[in-house]
Design an enzyme around this catalytic site. Structure first.
Site, mmCIF file in Angstrom:
data_model
loop_
_atom_site.group_PDB
_atom_site.id
_atom_site.type_symbol
_atom_site.label_atom_id
_atom_site.label_comp_id
_atom_site.label_asym_id
_atom_site.label_seq_id
_atom_site.Cartn_x
_atom_site.Cartn_y
_atom_site.Cartn_z
ATOM 1 N N LYS A 96 0.864 -1.189 0.000
ATOM 2 C CA LYS A 96 0.000 0.000 0.000
ATOM 3 C C LYS A 96 0.889 1.223 0.000
ATOM 4 C CE LYS A 96 -4.464 1.045 0.284
ATOM 5 N NZ LYS A 96 -5.636 0.290 -0.184
ATOM 6 N N ASP A 136 -6.759 4.663 -4.440
ATOM 7 C CA ASP A 136 -7.417 4.471 -3.144
ATOM 8 C C ASP A 136 -8.122 5.795 -2.838
ATOM 9 O OD1 ASP A 136 -7.613 2.483 -0.780
ATOM 10 O OD2 ASP A 136 -7.058 4.336 0.212
ATOM 11 N N GLY A 206 -21.914 5.921 4.183
ATOM 12 C CA GLY A 206 -20.909 6.333 3.192
ATOM 13 C C GLY A 206 -21.534 6.264 1.811
ATOM 14 N N GLY A 208 -19.923 7.155 -1.386
ATOM 15 C CA GLY A 208 -18.935 7.434 -2.425
ATOM 16 C C GLY A 208 -18.903 6.289 -3.419
ATOM 17 N N ASN A 209 -17.709 5.989 -3.938
ATOM 18 C CA ASN A 209 -17.594 4.926 -4.943
ATOM 19 C C ASN A 209 -18.207 3.621 -4.437
ATOM 20 O OD1 ASN A 209 -16.100 2.423 -5.914
ATOM 21 N ND2 ASN A 209 -15.583 3.862 -7.526
ATOM 22 N N ALA A 210 -17.806 3.193 -3.239
ATOM 23 C CA ALA A 210 -18.275 1.903 -2.722
ATOM 24 C C ALA A 210 -19.764 1.957 -2.368
ATOM 25 C CB ALA A 210 -17.431 1.503 -1.507
ATOM 26 N N GLY A 211 -20.167 2.913 -1.534
ATOM 27 C CA GLY A 211 -21.538 2.963 -1.025
ATOM 28 C C GLY A 211 -22.569 3.287 -2.092
HETATM 29 P P1 NAD Z 1 -15.050 7.804 -1.458
HETATM 30 O O1 NAD Z 1 -14.119 8.896 -1.095
HETATM 31 O O2 NAD Z 1 -15.532 7.672 -2.864
HETATM 32 O O3 NAD Z 1 -16.383 7.886 -0.525
HETATM 33 C C1 NAD Z 1 -16.361 7.955 0.866
HETATM 34 C C2 NAD Z 1 -17.752 8.292 1.371
HETATM 35 O O4 NAD Z 1 -17.747 8.271 2.798
HETATM 36 C C3 NAD Z 1 -18.232 9.690 0.974
HETATM 37 O O5 NAD Z 1 -19.602 9.617 0.630
HETATM 38 C C4 NAD Z 1 -18.077 10.509 2.260
HETATM 39 O O6 NAD Z 1 -18.992 11.558 2.352
HETATM 40 C C5 NAD Z 1 -18.377 9.438 3.284
HETATM 41 N N1 NAD Z 1 -17.865 9.769 4.614
HETATM 42 C C6 NAD Z 1 -16.720 10.383 4.961
HETATM 43 N N2 NAD Z 1 -16.670 10.556 6.286
HETATM 44 C C7 NAD Z 1 -17.818 10.032 6.787
HETATM 45 C C8 NAD Z 1 -18.368 9.910 8.085
HETATM 46 N N3 NAD Z 1 -17.750 10.424 9.154
HETATM 47 N N4 NAD Z 1 -19.538 9.254 8.215
HETATM 48 C C9 NAD Z 1 -20.196 8.785 7.143
HETATM 49 N N5 NAD Z 1 -19.744 8.894 5.893
HETATM 50 C C10 NAD Z 1 -18.567 9.514 5.723
HETATM 51 O O7 NAD Z 1 -14.338 6.476 -0.982
HETATM 52 P P2 NAD Z 1 -14.627 4.975 -1.443
HETATM 53 O O8 NAD Z 1 -13.714 4.627 -2.563
HETATM 54 O O9 NAD Z 1 -16.095 4.758 -1.592
HETATM 55 O O10 NAD Z 1 -14.082 4.211 -0.159
HETATM 56 C C11 NAD Z 1 -14.881 4.053 1.005
HETATM 57 C C12 NAD Z 1 -14.291 2.944 1.848
HETATM 58 O O11 NAD Z 1 -14.234 1.749 1.064
HETATM 59 C C13 NAD Z 1 -12.861 3.205 2.338
HETATM 60 O O12 NAD Z 1 -12.728 2.607 3.617
HETATM 61 C C14 NAD Z 1 -12.010 2.462 1.314
HETATM 62 O O13 NAD Z 1 -10.740 2.102 1.827
HETATM 63 C C15 NAD Z 1 -12.901 1.248 1.076
HETATM 64 N N6 NAD Z 1 -12.595 0.563 -0.189
HETATM 65 C C16 NAD Z 1 -12.850 1.170 -1.396
HETATM 66 C C17 NAD Z 1 -12.520 0.498 -2.561
HETATM 67 C C18 NAD Z 1 -12.817 1.093 -3.901
HETATM 68 O O14 NAD Z 1 -12.545 0.423 -4.919
HETATM 69 N N7 NAD Z 1 -13.381 2.275 -3.983
HETATM 70 C C19 NAD Z 1 -11.920 -0.776 -2.512
HETATM 71 C C20 NAD Z 1 -11.691 -1.366 -1.266
HETATM 72 C C21 NAD Z 1 -12.029 -0.683 -0.110
#
Ligand code: NAD
Length: 403
Positions: A96, A136, A206, A208-211
């Site tokens: 990482k 990431d 959450g 973002g991308n994942a949620g």
């Molecule tokens: P992102 O930046 O696209 O989205 C993050 C989301 O979380 C945003 O909607 C943000 O508003 C929200 N958020 C931030 N602080 C918050 C809080 N205090 N309470 C509630 N929501 C909050 O990130 P992502 O890519 O969706 O990643 C989210 C998680 O998933 C991370 O832990 C990341 O490591 C994990 N993850 C993502 C991927 C990927 O491919 N995107 C892969 C593996 C793991």
């Protein structure tokens, strides 16, 4: 999550596997820790690449740009990557990277300079057969494109497989954008089947991308999303929210909380909403000993990395909540990254259906292997997932003669 907390869990399960001192040392020590200070317009940004374990293949793992990134966090994430590639059974190790920076305070050209300098600092240790980074938090396909370009400028050779998560036009893979959420949905469907759980209500922390992608994919499959949240707070409607309208609201106003047809809730309240499935997709350490007993969901799908603390895990297990742990539930992202690397290395590009079929095969096989072990003992699902991953890493270490 701190590296010390991650290691506490490893030590807790080590007697179950009869791990010796040498094995524990291998599992708790990164093979290489690389550090640099990157200078952009006179400001210095600490940068890290932790290469945790390569017994099963070249190091693989994303690069995070965040003001709170430090070596300790990058070590935890690198350790999880080594386990994740083992769970997904892809021939890669774990690593990482990160830069301590708030990219929102930098101009586009400063972010480009910083990204190119990251590659210049570490290029000797990167490459398609050494260490393959990816995006990431706050790193994008555009940043991957600059990094590929910088690497090729230095080495003088085309090397699309030196990094994944690239734009499609530069050797990226179809499905990579939704891969994490889609992989999580595949394992959720298997788990619901095993538990004969018919109720399809979901709360997602959450957006973002994942949620957000998880919400879209679940709606397509007939689920009802009763609650979602982002960093500003959450919304709840027990009849379900209109996800397209929530996405538009977030796009236009910056947050889901401005969606009108729902009650406002806090992120803390979201965790205890009455629903069948809870999907933490934001932060680490969201579910703790203080709120775990309020969780009403039957299944937790950890799309975020490290959202549940060890104490919370014990409480959830005693309440019969099935936790699908991060190193399984969000492994769809690294699995499609692996597919991207294979496509780059063979110059044979796959269509969407083939990628989805192969992703499903990987996720379902991983889930069923863990389920089988889980059915034979009293340990929680995370412990069983770790045992399978650790066994694969240590087998490779033994075959190499390192143990
Ligand atoms: P992102 O930046 O696209 O989205 C993050 C989301 O979380 C945003 O909607 C943000 O508003 C929200 N958020 C931030 N602080 C918050 C809080 N205090 N309470 C509630 N929501 C909050 O990130 P992502 O890519 O969706 O990643 C989210 C998680 O998933 C991370 O832990 C990341 O490591 C994990 N993850 C993502 C991927 C990927 O491919 N995107 C892969 C593996 C793991």
């Amino acid at each position: 999550m701190t590296f010390a907390a991650v290691m506490t869990f490893l030590k807790k399960i080590s007697p179950l596997m009869n791990l010796g001192d040498k094995e524990l040392e291998i599992l708790s020590t990164p093979e290489n820790v690389l550090q640099a200070e990157l200078d952009v317009n006179g400001k210095k940004y600490p940068a890290y690449r932790v290469q945790f374990n390569s017994a099963r293949g070249p190091y693989k793992g994303g690069i995070r740009y965040h003001p709170e990134v430090d070596l300790d966090e990058v070590k935890s994430l690198a350790f999880w990557m080594a386990l994740k590639t083992a769970v997904a059974d892809i021939p890669l190790g774990g690593g990482k990277g990160g830069i301590t920076v708030n990219p929102k305070e930098l101009s586009v050209s400063e972010i480009e300079e910083l990204s190119r300098k990251f590659v210049r600092a570490f290029y000797e240790h990167l490459g398609p057969r050494k260490d393959i980074p990816a995006p990431d938090v706050y790193t994008t396909p555009q940043i991957m494109a600059w990094m590929r370009d910088e690497f090729e400028k230095i080495t003088g050779e085309s090397a699309p497989g030196m990094i994944t998560g690239k734009p499609l036009e530069l050797g990226g893979s179809l499905v990579r954008d939704i891969a994490t959420a889609l992989g999580g949905v595949y394992v959720l469907e298997e788990a619901m089947d095993k538990l004969s759980l018919k109720e399809k209500t979901v709360a997602i922390q959450g957006f973002g991308n994942a949620g957000m992608n998880a919400a879209k994919l679940l709606i397509e499959r007939g689920f009802t999303i009763v609650a979602v949240s982002d960093s500003k707070g959450g919304i709840y409607n027990k009849e379900g929210v209109d996800i397209d309208a929530v996405i538009n609201t977030k796009k236009e106003s910056g947050s889901v909380i401005h969606y009108s047809n729902a009650e406002k809730i806090t992120n803390e309240q979201l965790l205890s909403i009455g629903c069948a499935v809870l999907v933490p997709s934001a932060l680490s350490d969201a579910i703790t000993k203080d709120n775990a007993s309020n969780v009403k969901a039957k299944i937790i799908v950890e799309l975020a990395n490290g959202p549940t603390t060890t104490e919370a895990d014990e409480i959830l297990h005693s309440k019969n909540v099935l936790v699908l742990p991060d190193i399984l539930a969000n492994a769809g992202g690294v699995t499609v990254s692996y597919f991207e690397w294979v496509q780059n290395n063979t110059n044979d590009y796959w269509d969407e259906e083939l990628i989805k079929t192969r992703l499903k095969e990987k996720m379902v096989t991983a889930f069923n292997g863990i389920w089988q072990l889980y059915s034979q003992n009293d340990h929680d699902f995370r412990t069983n997932t770790y045992m399978i991953a650790i066994t694969k890493i240590l087998t490779a270490e033994r075959l190499r003669g390192r143990i």
